[in-house]
Design an enzyme around this catalytic site. Structure first.
Site, PDB file in Angstrom:
ATOM      1  N   GLY A 142      26.233  -7.454  41.540  1.00 17.10           N
ATOM      2  CA  GLY A 142      25.469  -8.697  41.645  1.00 17.10           C
ATOM      3  C   GLY A 142      26.212  -9.721  42.506  1.00 17.10           C
ATOM      4  O   GLY A 142      25.638 -10.328  43.418  1.00 17.10           O
ATOM      5  N   HIS A 143      27.511  -9.864  42.238  1.00 12.75           N
ATOM      6  CA  HIS A 143      28.314 -10.789  43.041  1.00 12.75           C
ATOM      7  C   HIS A 143      28.357 -10.317  44.507  1.00 12.75           C
ATOM      8  O   HIS A 143      28.310 -11.125  45.426  1.00 12.75           O
ATOM      9  CB  HIS A 143      29.754 -10.853  42.507  1.00 12.75           C
ATOM     10  CG  HIS A 143      29.877 -11.385  41.110  1.00 12.75           C
ATOM     11  ND1 HIS A 143      30.245 -10.598  40.041  1.00 12.75           N
ATOM     12  CD2 HIS A 143      29.692 -12.629  40.605  1.00 12.75           C
ATOM     13  CE1 HIS A 143      30.298 -11.338  38.943  1.00 12.75           C
ATOM     14  NE2 HIS A 143      29.956 -12.560  39.245  1.00 12.75           N
ATOM     15  N   MET A 183      33.054 -16.538  38.592  1.00 15.94           N
ATOM     16  CA  MET A 183      34.105 -16.564  37.571  1.00 15.94           C
ATOM     17  C   MET A 183      34.845 -15.225  37.554  1.00 15.94           C
ATOM     18  O   MET A 183      35.549 -14.911  36.575  1.00 15.94           O
ATOM     19  CB  MET A 183      33.516 -16.867  36.194  1.00 15.94           C
ATOM     20  CG  MET A 183      32.837 -18.245  36.157  1.00 15.94           C
ATOM     21  SD  MET A 183      32.719 -18.961  34.508  1.00 15.94           S
ATOM     22  CE  MET A 183      31.728 -17.737  33.667  1.00 15.94           C
ATOM     23  N   GLY A 184      34.694 -14.415  38.615  1.00 17.64           N
ATOM     24  CA  GLY A 184      35.428 -13.156  38.697  1.00 17.64           C
ATOM     25  C   GLY A 184      34.808 -12.051  37.863  1.00 17.64           C
ATOM     26  O   GLY A 184      33.649 -12.142  37.465  1.00 17.64           O
ATOM     27  N   GLY A 237      23.133 -16.859  42.304  1.00 12.36           N
ATOM     28  CA  GLY A 237      22.204 -15.826  41.848  1.00 12.36           C
ATOM     29  C   GLY A 237      21.051 -16.406  41.038  1.00 12.36           C
ATOM     30  O   GLY A 237      21.229 -17.349  40.269  1.00 12.36           O
ATOM     31  N   GLU A 238      19.873 -15.809  41.213  1.00 16.01           N
ATOM     32  CA  GLU A 238      18.717 -16.176  40.376  1.00 16.01           C
ATOM     33  C   GLU A 238      18.918 -15.726  38.938  1.00 16.01           C
ATOM     34  O   GLU A 238      18.197 -16.141  38.053  1.00 16.01           O
ATOM     35  CB  GLU A 238      17.437 -15.547  40.944  1.00 16.01           C
ATOM     36  CG  GLU A 238      16.981 -16.192  42.230  1.00 16.01           C
ATOM     37  CD  GLU A 238      15.672 -15.618  42.734  1.00 16.01           C
ATOM     38  OE1 GLU A 238      15.202 -14.577  42.182  1.00 16.01           O
ATOM     39  OE2 GLU A 238      15.122 -16.190  43.686  1.00 16.01           O
TER      40      GLU A 238
HETATM   41  P1  AMP Z   1      29.446 -15.634  37.333  1.00 12.06           P
HETATM   42  O1  AMP Z   1      30.683 -14.997  37.870  1.00 12.06           O
HETATM   43  O2  AMP Z   1      28.796 -14.883  36.237  1.00 12.06           O
HETATM   44  O3  AMP Z   1      29.628 -17.102  37.064  1.00 12.06           O
HETATM   45  O4  AMP Z   1      28.398 -15.565  38.514  1.00 12.06           O
HETATM   46  C1  AMP Z   1      28.714 -16.037  39.810  1.00 12.06           C
HETATM   47  C2  AMP Z   1      27.455 -16.025  40.633  1.00 12.06           C
HETATM   48  O5  AMP Z   1      26.933 -14.697  40.683  1.00 12.06           O
HETATM   49  C3  AMP Z   1      26.331 -16.912  40.050  1.00 12.06           C
HETATM   50  O6  AMP Z   1      25.660 -17.549  41.128  1.00 12.06           O
HETATM   51  C4  AMP Z   1      25.451 -15.903  39.362  1.00 12.06           C
HETATM   52  O7  AMP Z   1      24.109 -16.319  39.277  1.00 12.06           O
HETATM   53  C5  AMP Z   1      25.588 -14.719  40.290  1.00 12.06           C
HETATM   54  N1  AMP Z   1      25.241 -13.466  39.602  1.00 12.06           N
HETATM   55  C6  AMP Z   1      25.770 -12.992  38.439  1.00 12.06           C
HETATM   56  N2  AMP Z   1      25.159 -11.850  38.085  1.00 12.06           N
HETATM   57  C7  AMP Z   1      24.217 -11.599  39.033  1.00 12.06           C
HETATM   58  C8  AMP Z   1      23.248 -10.573  39.223  1.00 12.06           C
HETATM   59  N3  AMP Z   1      23.103  -9.565  38.370  1.00 12.06           N
HETATM   60  N4  AMP Z   1      22.449 -10.644  40.316  1.00 12.06           N
HETATM   61  C9  AMP Z   1      22.571 -11.671  41.188  1.00 12.06           C
HETATM   62  N5  AMP Z   1      23.463 -12.663  41.073  1.00 12.06           N
HETATM   63  C10 AMP Z   1      24.277 -12.636  40.009  1.00 12.06           C
END
Ligand code: AMP
Length: 282
Positions: free
Chosen positions: A36-37, A30-31, A147-148
């Site tokens: 992490g991303h 989601m940007g 991500g986990e």
């Molecule tokens: P989001 O942008 O928050 O929807 O996350 C996009 C992807 O990044 C999802 O698969 C999340 O699980 C992963 N993600 C977000 N934060 C982390 C993190 N700290 N470590 C690993 N993966 C992450």
């Protein structure tokens, strides 16, 4: 790196990338990208010839009183980061492209979607499963990386992929954390300095509960103690602190197989989630 916003252009670009049999990995996001991303992007690079990252703040996975309106949006910065990582395509459709006039379909995954975030955020996992199924059909990746950090989401996506015979291999990447242990999250940007300092209790308390259970403590007592410590640290409300089977996410009360402690709690106006492994001692 090409930034693409319409499905026709995406399909043509994917055909071009796939010629000569090259493999594609998709990283849905989601940007408001952080390290992490980027760990997901690194894992994607290791799995395929080309990486496509999607940025779509998916309205269907936000509840009516959630943070859709204020969710951080910084596409230009995100694009620069992805370009530096060598991504082939940034897929950044708008809501009308993803949900055209008259859109009426839904992917709903029973079982793993219920309880925890499924209860706290009604409809959330239907929104996630629907958009991820669409992203798989749009991008047609060989591999997709998640991500986990969003452990229940990862389980929902694995289940959906298996159930619907989607030809995509799902890779899970361990949670990336700040130096003090807090899981990196786009939502950490909402935290005041004081809240950020208090938020550090979330991984610490989960770590203490995991260690106690591994050392033989009664799980429900350890989880109850964790909830109390989070409340003491300023989390309010604590939506849940639970131990589940690491694979099926079924409720477990004793530790005979790898398990996971998962929690969600609000600090100020920010809802944080985290989870940690709990392994049976041999
Ligand atoms: P989001 O942008 O928050 O929807 O996350 C996009 C992807 O990044 C999802 O698969 C999340 O699980 C992963 N993600 C977000 N934060 C982390 C993190 N700290 N470590 C690993 N993966 C992450």
């Amino acid at each position: 790196m090409q930034t693409i916003r319409d499905i026709d252009t995406l399909r043509k670009a994917v055909v071009e990338l796939k010629k000569d049999g090259a493999g594609i990995a998709l990283v849905p996001t989601m940007g408001a990208l952080h390290a992490g991303h980027l760990a997901l992007v690194a894992a994607a690079k290791a799995e395929a010839d080309h990486v496509i990252v999607s940025i779509f703040v998916n309205p269907a996975q936000f509840g009516p009183n959630e943070d859709l309106g204020r969710y951080p949006r910084q596409e230009a910065e995100d694009a620069a980061m992805l370009e530096a990582e060598g991504c082939a395509i940034l897929w950044a459709p708008d809501a009308k492209t993803v949900y055209p006039e008259g859109f009426a379909s839904k992917v709903s995954v029973a079982g793993v979607s219920s309880g925890m975030d499924g209860d706290a955020r009604p409809g959330h996992f239907d929104g996630v499963a629907t958009v991820v199924a669409k992203l798989f059909n749009q991008v047609q990746p060989d591999v997709a990386v998640f991500g986990e950090k969003d452990y229940q989401q990862l389980a929902v996506i694995r289940r959906m992929t298996r159930d619907l015979d989607l030809p995509v291999r799902i890779i899970g990447v361990p949670t990336q954390r700040d130096a003090d242990g807090l899981a990196l999250s786009s939502r950490n940007a909402y935290l005041s300095e004081e809240e950020r300092a208090a938020a550090r209790a979330l991984p610490r308390v989960l770590g203490e509960a995991a260690a106690a259970i591994q050392e033989g403590a009664d799980a429900s007592e350890a989880l109850g103690a964790a909830r109390a410590k989070l409340e003491q640290a300023g989390f309010n409300p604590v939506d849940y602190v639970e131990m589940r089977d690491a694979e099926t996410l079924e409720t477990v009360s004793a530790l005979s197989r790898p398990a996971r402690i998962l929690a969600a709690a609000r600090i100020g106006t920010t809802r944080l989630i985290d989870n940690l492994a709990v392994m049976p001692v041999r």
